[in-house]
Enzyme design. Structure first.
Site, mmCIF file in Angstrom:
data_model
loop_
_atom_site.group_PDB
_atom_site.id
_atom_site.type_symbol
_atom_site.label_atom_id
_atom_site.label_comp_id
_atom_site.label_asym_id
_atom_site.label_seq_id
_atom_site.Cartn_x
_atom_site.Cartn_y
_atom_site.Cartn_z
ATOM 1 N N SER A 124 0.850 -1.189 0.000
ATOM 2 C CA SER A 124 0.000 0.000 0.000
ATOM 3 C C SER A 124 0.886 1.239 0.000
ATOM 4 O O SER A 124 2.111 1.138 0.123
ATOM 5 C CB SER A 124 -0.901 0.005 1.231
ATOM 6 O OG SER A 124 -0.115 0.277 2.383
ATOM 7 N N LYS A 125 0.254 2.385 -0.091
ATOM 8 C CA LYS A 125 0.973 3.667 -0.152
ATOM 9 C C LYS A 125 1.948 3.819 1.016
ATOM 10 O O LYS A 125 2.971 4.479 0.895
ATOM 11 C CB LYS A 125 -0.045 4.813 -0.097
ATOM 12 C CG LYS A 125 -0.828 4.967 -1.381
ATOM 13 C CD LYS A 125 -0.775 6.422 -1.841
ATOM 14 C CE LYS A 125 -1.685 6.729 -3.004
ATOM 15 N NZ LYS A 125 -1.630 5.819 -4.114
ATOM 16 N N ARG A 126 1.579 3.229 2.126
ATOM 17 C CA ARG A 126 2.417 3.245 3.312
ATOM 18 C C ARG A 126 3.838 2.752 3.003
ATOM 19 O O ARG A 126 4.809 3.177 3.603
ATOM 20 C CB ARG A 126 1.747 2.289 4.296
ATOM 21 C CG ARG A 126 2.027 2.434 5.728
ATOM 22 C CD ARG A 126 0.875 1.799 6.537
ATOM 23 N NE ARG A 126 0.532 0.437 6.110
ATOM 24 C CZ ARG A 126 1.258 -0.639 6.387
ATOM 25 N NH1 ARG A 126 2.355 -0.526 7.077
ATOM 26 N NH2 ARG A 126 0.884 -1.835 5.968
#
Ligand code: GLU
Length: 463
Positions: free
Chosen positions: A239-241
């Site tokens: 994910s963007k994380r």
């Protein structure tokens, strides 16, 4: 009912609700490789029936970036242009009693916790339905799920079984002209004669719904293969994380399409053996679904950086200069070529070129006096070294100003000192202003005699 279809026909079916995701690009690649390997067809289908969330700018991004990656399709469809087709099949299911209108308040048509619908509207009489419609009551269309075990043989995961009682009567359309994902997919996969549905594992739970619909509509069942999830280094879903997740972000940072393709191919696939550099042609040659793993595939950015470096080094100076133009917009062709020659060996991504070579494009550098000094040099020693460099370099003619000559002349001088850094470090820092850079001889050549001498003078003024 599993029917062998003659030609291999596969598809990628992105929803234009975001930029082309690395996971979607990986699915596209595997479908493309599978099609090419088997002389089949690869189809791009834009799934834009969700008008609120779909955006043309994302469709454009998906198309541009698939092309940029070299994943070209044989046929193209857009679901929003096929609404009549879905309506026809919705009518059919409604007329045959396989689907029904549901007037219950819909809080969670999509998203939210999946709930099993109670079946309250399953057996409404025609009169009740008419009355509700006449009153303008809101409704959706649900599929009348039979209670049974749905089993299929996944090409990657083997036998998979679901109990349809845990699915219940799921929604298939908001209204006759607004089909939902599971329904539109089934119609299209049938009409487009898709032989194999190869997609991310996140869709595994949709597969039994799609199989039930295929059975109700008497469609042949395609073969299913669910690709492992892409995970971040901490093994949670990418994910963007974890960093950039869209192809366009990697493209902007200066990753080459060849490197991204090579990298993505190994996200869940491994042909075995030592070979790790694969062109698209070689991937087509070696690809097989048998070699796709079940377990999650870790996205390792170091590996992408490594591969990108490999492909950067395969470029000619002219090609690389052209690719870097974007990052050094003010540089002319000659300067661009100088810049990339200095760093072709070290570049991991093209965007780094700007910072690495900024010293080439500045008239005057700012120096950190302490950085100019090698180890515990005193100011006096420092001055002497710079004077010495100045003297030696002055005697080298413009014509001889080549890195090989500079090295030939300066190296013995450096060796004469107790530590060669005493000469070479201040020289390199005077020319670049940086702690780390390409070697002093190459840099001096790239700067030319005049600018080199000027920088040594300027450095001396700092002491
Ligand atoms: N539109 C779906 C998606 O973007 C397609 C899934 C499928 O391949 O069936 O995830």
């Amino acid at each position: 009912m599993t029917k062998e279809l003659k030609q291999i026909r596969v598809r990628i079916a992105p929803s234009p609700t975001g930029y082309l995701h690395i996971g979607t690009a990986r699915s596209a690649l595997f479908n493309y490789l599978f099609a090419k390997k088997n002389k089949g067809k690869f189809i791009l289908r834009i799934e834009d029936t969700d008008l609120e969330r779909s955006d043309k700018k994302f469709e454009k991004d998906i198309i541009d970036n698939l092309k940029w990656l070299g994943i070209e399709w044989d046929e193209f469809y857009r679901q929003s242009e096929r609404i009549e087709t879905y309506a026809k099949y919705l009518e059919k299911l409604l007329n045959e009693g396989e689907a029904y209108r549901c007037f219950c308040p819909q809080k969670q048509i999509d998203g939210g916790v999946p709930q099993i619908y109670s079946g309250k509207c399953r057996d409404l009489s025609d009169e009740e339905i008419k009355k509700n419609l006449a009153e303008g009551k809101k409704s959706i269309i649900r599929f009348k799920s039979p209670i049974k075990k749905v089993a299929f043989k996944d090409l990657i995961r083997g036998k998979v079984e679901f109990d349809s009682s845990l699915i219940g009567d799921f929604s298939i359309a908001k209204d006759i002209t607004t089909p939902l994902y599971n329904f539109a997919v089934v119609i299209d996969d049938f009409e487009m004669e898709i032989s194999h549905v190869i997609r991310g594992e996140d869709h595994l739970s949709n597969t039994p719904k799609q199989i039930l619909l295929e059975e109700a509509l008497n469609f042949p069942q395609p073969q299913f293969g669910h690709l492992p999830l892409i995970l971040g280094p901490d093994r949670s879903k990418l994910s963007k994380r974890h960093g950039a997740t869209s192809v366009t972000e990697y493209r902007k940072e200066g990753y080459l399409p060849e490197a991204i393709i090579n990298f993505m191919a190994f996200l869940g696939w491994n042909p075995g053996g030592e070979k790790e550099i694969y062109s698209m042609e070689e991937l087509i040659e070696d690809f097989s679904l048998d070699k796709v793993q079940k377990g999650g595939a870790i996205f390792n950015i170091q590996r992408l950086n490594y591969l990108n470096g490999v492909y950067i080094r395969q470029k000619s100076i002219e090609e690389l200069a052209e690719l870097c133009r974007l990052y050094l917009p003010k540089a002319d062709k000659e300067d661009l070529e100088k810049a990339v020659s200095l760093y072709q060996d070290r570049l991991k991504k093209l965007s780094e070129i700007a910072e690495l070579t900024d010293f080439l494009f500045k008239d005057v550098l700012e120096y950190d006096k302490e950085l100019l000094k090698w180890k515990d040099m005193t100011d006096g020693e420092m001055k002497k070294v710079l004077d010495n460099l100045n003297k030696i370099l002055c005697d080298i003619s413009e014509k001889e100003w080549k890195k090989e000559n500079l090295e030939k002349i300066l190296m013995p001088e450096a060796e004469r000192m107790e530590d060669r850094g005493t000469l070479l470090w201040p020289l390199r820092v005077a020319l670049t202003g940086k702690k780390a850079s390409a070697g002093p001889f190459e840099v001096a050549e790239a700067l030319g005699k005049k600018r080199t001498l000027k920088r040594i003078q300027n450095a001396k003024l700092e002491i």
